[in-house]
Write a protein that holds these residues in place. Structure first.
Motif, PDB file in Angstrom:
ATOM      1  N   GLU A 234      13.007 -12.027  23.519  1.00 24.43           N
ATOM      2  CA  GLU A 234      12.075 -12.688  24.372  1.00 24.43           C
ATOM      3  C   GLU A 234      12.890 -12.707  25.778  1.00 24.43           C
ATOM      4  O   GLU A 234      12.032 -12.557  26.819  1.00 24.43           O
ATOM      5  CB  GLU A 234      11.975 -14.250  24.099  1.00 24.43           C
ATOM      6  CG  GLU A 234      11.196 -14.980  24.977  1.00 24.43           C
ATOM      7  CD  GLU A 234      11.011 -16.708  24.509  1.00 24.43           C
ATOM      8  OE1 GLU A 234      10.456 -17.390  25.249  1.00 24.43           O
ATOM      9  OE2 GLU A 234      11.362 -16.838  23.271  1.00 24.43           O
ATOM     10  N   LYS A 235      14.064 -12.705  25.940  1.00 24.84           N
ATOM     11  CA  LYS A 235      14.857 -12.694  27.201  1.00 24.84           C
ATOM     12  C   LYS A 235      14.349 -11.391  27.836  1.00 24.84           C
ATOM     13  O   LYS A 235      14.081 -11.268  29.041  1.00 24.84           O
ATOM     14  CB  LYS A 235      16.403 -12.540  26.989  1.00 24.84           C
ATOM     15  CG  LYS A 235      17.143 -12.533  28.334  1.00 24.84           C
ATOM     16  CD  LYS A 235      18.726 -12.704  27.823  1.00 24.84           C
ATOM     17  CE  LYS A 235      19.351 -12.989  29.314  1.00 24.84           C
ATOM     18  NZ  LYS A 235      20.846 -13.013  29.045  1.00 24.84           N
ATOM     19  N   MET A 236      14.545 -10.101  27.046  1.00 28.94           N
ATOM     20  CA  MET A 236      14.085  -8.843  27.774  1.00 28.94           C
ATOM     21  C   MET A 236      12.453  -8.680  28.090  1.00 28.94           C
ATOM     22  O   MET A 236      12.318  -8.104  29.389  1.00 28.94           O
ATOM     23  CB  MET A 236      14.376  -7.768  26.537  1.00 28.94           C
ATOM     24  CG  MET A 236      15.787  -7.497  26.452  1.00 28.94           C
ATOM     25  SD  MET A 236      16.342  -6.266  25.202  1.00 28.94           S
ATOM     26  CE  MET A 236      15.979  -4.686  26.316  1.00 28.94           C
ATOM     27  N   VAL A 237      11.639  -9.403  27.492  1.00 25.51           N
ATOM     28  CA  VAL A 237      10.436  -9.238  27.848  1.00 25.51           C
ATOM     29  C   VAL A 237      10.130 -10.072  28.890  1.00 25.51           C
ATOM     30  O   VAL A 237       9.383  -9.776  29.837  1.00 25.51           O
ATOM     31  CB  VAL A 237       9.557  -9.802  26.485  1.00 25.51           C
ATOM     32  CG1 VAL A 237       7.935 -10.024  26.952  1.00 25.51           C
ATOM     33  CG2 VAL A 237       9.558  -8.835  25.441  1.00 25.51           C
ATOM     34  N   THR A 238      10.699 -11.327  29.007  1.00 27.99           N
ATOM     35  CA  THR A 238      10.708 -12.078  30.268  1.00 27.99           C
ATOM     36  C   THR A 238      11.163 -11.179  31.336  1.00 27.99           C
ATOM     37  O   THR A 238      10.773 -11.273  32.446  1.00 27.99           O
ATOM     38  CB  THR A 238      11.470 -13.482  30.051  1.00 27.99           C
ATOM     39  OG1 THR A 238      10.986 -14.048  28.741  1.00 27.99           O
ATOM     40  CG2 THR A 238      11.439 -14.536  31.304  1.00 27.99           C
ATOM     41  N   ALA A 239      12.144 -10.828  31.381  1.00 33.84           N
ATOM     42  CA  ALA A 239      12.914  -9.976  32.485  1.00 33.84           C
ATOM     43  C   ALA A 239      11.863  -9.116  33.021  1.00 33.84           C
ATOM     44  O   ALA A 239      11.611  -8.644  34.245  1.00 33.84           O
ATOM     45  CB  ALA A 239      14.143  -9.292  32.020  1.00 33.84           C
ATOM     46  N   ALA A 240      11.276  -8.080  32.327  1.00 30.73           N
ATOM     47  CA  ALA A 240      10.379  -7.084  32.456  1.00 30.73           C
ATOM     48  C   ALA A 240       9.294  -7.690  33.209  1.00 30.73           C
ATOM     49  O   ALA A 240       8.504  -6.847  33.934  1.00 30.73           O
ATOM     50  CB  ALA A 240       9.901  -6.299  31.108  1.00 30.73           C
ATOM     51  N   THR A 241       8.830  -8.974  32.867  1.00 35.23           N
ATOM     52  CA  THR A 241       7.513  -9.318  33.309  1.00 35.23           C
ATOM     53  C   THR A 241       7.721 -10.541  34.507  1.00 35.23           C
ATOM     54  O   THR A 241       6.556 -11.316  34.940  1.00 35.23           O
ATOM     55  CB  THR A 241       6.516  -9.980  32.315  1.00 35.23           C
ATOM     56  OG1 THR A 241       7.264 -10.858  31.533  1.00 35.23           O
ATOM     57  CG2 THR A 241       6.159  -8.662  31.449  1.00 35.23           C
ATOM     58  N   GLN A 242       9.072 -10.779  34.992  1.00 33.57           N
ATOM     59  CA  GLN A 242       9.467 -11.883  35.817  1.00 33.57           C
ATOM     60  C   GLN A 242       8.617 -11.893  37.098  1.00 33.57           C
ATOM     61  O   GLN A 242       7.804 -12.831  37.437  1.00 33.57           O
ATOM     62  CB  GLN A 242      10.893 -11.956  36.057  1.00 33.57           C
ATOM     63  CG  GLN A 242      11.295 -12.889  36.995  1.00 33.57           C
ATOM     64  CD  GLN A 242      11.303 -14.307  36.112  1.00 33.57           C
ATOM     65  OE1 GLN A 242      11.710 -14.056  34.670  1.00 33.57           O
ATOM     66  NE2 GLN A 242      11.261 -15.541  36.655  1.00 33.57           N
ATOM     67  N   GLU A 246       5.986 -14.806  38.465  1.00 33.61           N
ATOM     68  CA  GLU A 246       6.333 -15.671  39.685  1.00 33.61           C
ATOM     69  C   GLU A 246       5.143 -15.305  40.639  1.00 33.61           C
ATOM     70  O   GLU A 246       4.710 -16.382  41.520  1.00 33.61           O
ATOM     71  CB  GLU A 246       7.553 -14.857  40.421  1.00 33.61           C
ATOM     72  CG  GLU A 246       8.798 -15.173  39.632  1.00 33.61           C
ATOM     73  CD  GLU A 246       9.880 -14.348  40.245  1.00 33.61           C
ATOM     74  OE1 GLU A 246       9.752 -13.797  41.383  1.00 33.61           O
ATOM     75  OE2 GLU A 246      11.098 -14.819  39.903  1.00 33.61           O
ATOM     76  N   ALA A 247       4.327 -14.343  40.336  1.00 33.67           N
ATOM     77  CA  ALA A 247       3.228 -13.972  41.192  1.00 33.67           C
ATOM     78  C   ALA A 247       2.011 -14.778  40.708  1.00 33.67           C
ATOM     79  O   ALA A 247       0.597 -14.814  41.288  1.00 33.67           O
ATOM     80  CB  ALA A 247       2.547 -12.662  41.201  1.00 33.67           C
ATOM     81  N   GLY A 248       1.910 -15.894  39.556  1.00 38.05           N
ATOM     82  CA  GLY A 248       0.970 -16.363  39.002  1.00 38.05           C
ATOM     83  C   GLY A 248      -0.106 -15.760  38.128  1.00 38.05           C
ATOM     84  O   GLY A 248      -1.117 -16.337  37.835  1.00 38.05           O
ATOM     85  N   TRP A 249       0.341 -14.660  37.605  1.00 35.99           N
ATOM     86  CA  TRP A 249      -0.561 -13.772  36.806  1.00 35.99           C
ATOM     87  C   TRP A 249      -0.829 -14.685  35.462  1.00 35.99           C
ATOM     88  O   TRP A 249      -0.075 -15.473  34.889  1.00 35.99           O
ATOM     89  CB  TRP A 249      -0.147 -12.868  36.074  1.00 35.99           C
ATOM     90  CG  TRP A 249      -0.255 -11.348  37.665  1.00 35.99           C
ATOM     91  CD1 TRP A 249      -0.191 -11.846  38.730  1.00 35.99           C
ATOM     92  CD2 TRP A 249      -0.508 -10.062  37.184  1.00 35.99           C
ATOM     93  NE1 TRP A 249      -0.254 -10.534  39.634  1.00 35.99           N
ATOM     94  CE2 TRP A 249      -0.443  -9.518  38.608  1.00 35.99           C
ATOM     95  CE3 TRP A 249      -0.726  -9.293  36.258  1.00 35.99           C
ATOM     96  CZ2 TRP A 249      -0.617  -8.273  38.939  1.00 35.99           C
ATOM     97  CZ3 TRP A 249      -0.772  -7.965  36.436  1.00 35.99           C
ATOM     98  CH2 TRP A 249      -0.828  -7.451  37.615  1.00 35.99           C
ATOM     99  N   LYS A 250      -2.064 -14.659  35.070  1.00 34.08           N
ATOM    100  CA  LYS A 250      -2.500 -15.395  33.644  1.00 34.08           C
ATOM    101  C   LYS A 250      -1.783 -14.814  32.633  1.00 34.08           C
ATOM    102  O   LYS A 250      -1.802 -13.740  32.350  1.00 34.08           O
ATOM    103  CB  LYS A 250      -3.957 -15.347  33.722  1.00 34.08           C
ATOM    104  CG  LYS A 250      -4.470 -16.109  32.369  1.00 34.08           C
ATOM    105  CD  LYS A 250      -5.995 -16.302  32.458  1.00 34.08           C
ATOM    106  CE  LYS A 250      -6.540 -17.105  31.131  1.00 34.08           C
ATOM    107  NZ  LYS A 250      -7.799 -16.987  31.045  1.00 34.08           N
ATOM    108  N   HIS A 251      -1.031 -15.868  31.953  1.00 39.21           N
ATOM    109  CA  HIS A 251      -0.483 -15.284  30.702  1.00 39.21           C
ATOM    110  C   HIS A 251      -0.893 -15.817  29.363  1.00 39.21           C
ATOM    111  O   HIS A 251      -1.240 -17.073  29.207  1.00 39.21           O
ATOM    112  CB  HIS A 251       1.129 -16.053  30.771  1.00 39.21           C
ATOM    113  CG  HIS A 251       2.005 -15.532  29.617  1.00 39.21           C
ATOM    114  ND1 HIS A 251       3.172 -16.401  29.188  1.00 39.21           N
ATOM    115  CD2 HIS A 251       1.995 -14.454  28.797  1.00 39.21           C
ATOM    116  CE1 HIS A 251       3.683 -15.754  28.219  1.00 39.21           C
ATOM    117  NE2 HIS A 251       3.014 -14.883  28.021  1.00 39.21           N
ATOM    118  N   THR A 252      -1.293 -14.982  28.552  1.00 37.58           N
ATOM    119  CA  THR A 252      -2.013 -15.410  27.046  1.00 37.58           C
ATOM    120  C   THR A 252      -1.229 -14.496  26.120  1.00 37.58           C
ATOM    121  O   THR A 252      -0.704 -13.665  26.209  1.00 37.58           O
ATOM    122  CB  THR A 252      -3.314 -15.144  27.413  1.00 37.58           C
ATOM    123  OG1 THR A 252      -3.478 -13.681  27.401  1.00 37.58           O
ATOM    124  CG2 THR A 252      -4.222 -15.718  28.402  1.00 37.58           C
TER     125      THR A 252
END
Length: 358
Positions: A234-242, A246-252
């Protein structure tokens, strides 16, 4: 050039055209010229590329850079040593071929001036809506700027490979590819003879600024050494999409799919948690797309499981914040506004069938 292959003829002619254009546009200043008994030779200095001085040999489509020098003084001294008797200041007179080309251009200049009103205007748009641009020109500029990558053409002349000097990073560009088919493949290897560590692909309609960002990251040389076996958590996925978060894209989260979509829904990034568990590490685990959805994309970038998170984060940053240009035709926006502001058609009366247009 009967002894050259078709690819070699194209390469020589392309280089000759670049030299001609640099002289014509004032990027290459010619100090002197001469005739060596067979063809025209000249010496000049580039006003860019670090001020490199060059010795030119040949005319028209055969002109080429035969030698380079560190300074204009060194170049002129060497030129005068060989061609002192035939040496003349400035550029050589135009050849018959160059004169014919100028006359042909003058005819089209008149036509071009008349068509200026109908020429498309560039419009600034989010980067994921930008035009694809000239992918071949992007690759040529990348290779010119980064000597650590060597250019290879296939026997069919349909594909160009850019291979890093370490032989562990390879870029494949398939020319004249339809918009929805794979036009770029980037692959990284632990050693020159090992299996792929990761692979990334991009389709023919991918916007030029997005590809430019990708090539810039590859030129930096960061993140190639991703090791097979490193767990993707999860840490690597979070880093790739940080940058998207931060820009407020919708996460589903929808079953196996983890998605981030832009505010207008015109682009998105998707992580396939199911494919991430597959033993075949070269399957597309990440997808970046623009269009109605990942199943009907305008363009697509895919990446395998171990694609460096730094590379994916760079692409996310570009998607979230960068802009590009798109060509629009004058009057098109005006017509759209007129259509939008036109009064609504009266409702169909009872008993009268509503007309249908195709």
């Amino acid at each position: 050039m009967p002894w050259c292959t078709r690819s070699e003829i194209r390469e020589v002619s392309n280089q000759a055209q670049k030299i001609h254009d640099d002289i014509r546009h004032g990027h290459l200043l010619i100090h002197a010229h001469a005739h060596d008994g067979h063809t025209t030779v000249a010496v000049g200095t580039y006003l860019h590329r670090g001020g490199k001085s060059v010795y030119l040999y040949g005319e028209n489509h055969l002109r080429q850079i035969a030698d380079t020098f560190d300074s204009p003084a060194e170049a002129l001294t060497a030129f005068e040593r060989v061609h002192a008797a035939e040496m003349h200041p400035g550029p050589a007179p135009l050849t018959d071929t160059e004169r014919a080309a100028i006359e042909a251009r003058s005819v089209f200049d008149v036509t071009t001036a008349k068509s200026q009103r109908s020429r498309p205007n560039p419009e600034t748009v989010p980067v994921y809506l930008a035009d694809a641009g000239d992918h071949d020109a992007l690759l040529d500029a990348f290779l010119d700027a980064h000597g650590e990558f060597e250019k290879w053409r296939t026997w069919s002349d349909d594909t160009t490979h850019a291979i890093h000097e370490s032989q562990t990073l390879r870029i494949e560009r398939v020319h004249e590819t339809p918009a929805h088919e794979t036009a770029w493949t980037v692959a990284a290897y632990e050693t020159p003879v090992s299996d792929r560590m990761w692979v990334l692909t991009a389709t023919g309609a991918t916007p030029a600024p997005v590809l430019q960002d990708l090539l810039n990251h590859l030129a930096d040389g960061d993140g190639w050494d991703t090791r097979i076996g490193t767990p993707v958590d999860e840490k690597m996925v979070t880093a790739a999409t940080q940058p998207l978060s931060e820009a407020g894209w919708k996460h589903t989260v929808d079953g196996r799919w983890i998605r981030w979509k832009s505010h207008n829904g015109a682009t998105g990034v998707q992580f396939d948690a199911f494919t991430a568990q597959d033993p075949n590490q070269n399957l597309a685990t990440w997808s970046i797309w623009a269009g109605p959805g990942p199943d009907r994309p305008t363009w697509t970038i895919t990446a395998s499981l171990h694609t460096p998170s730094s590379l994916l984060a760079d692409l996310s940053e570009t998607l979230a914040h960068e802009t590009g240009t798109r060509q629009t035709h004058p009057g098109r926006e005006h017509k759209t506004r007129l259509a939008a502001s036109a009064p609504a058609a009266p409702a169909a009366t009872a008993g009268r069938p509503t007309s249908r247009s195709r």
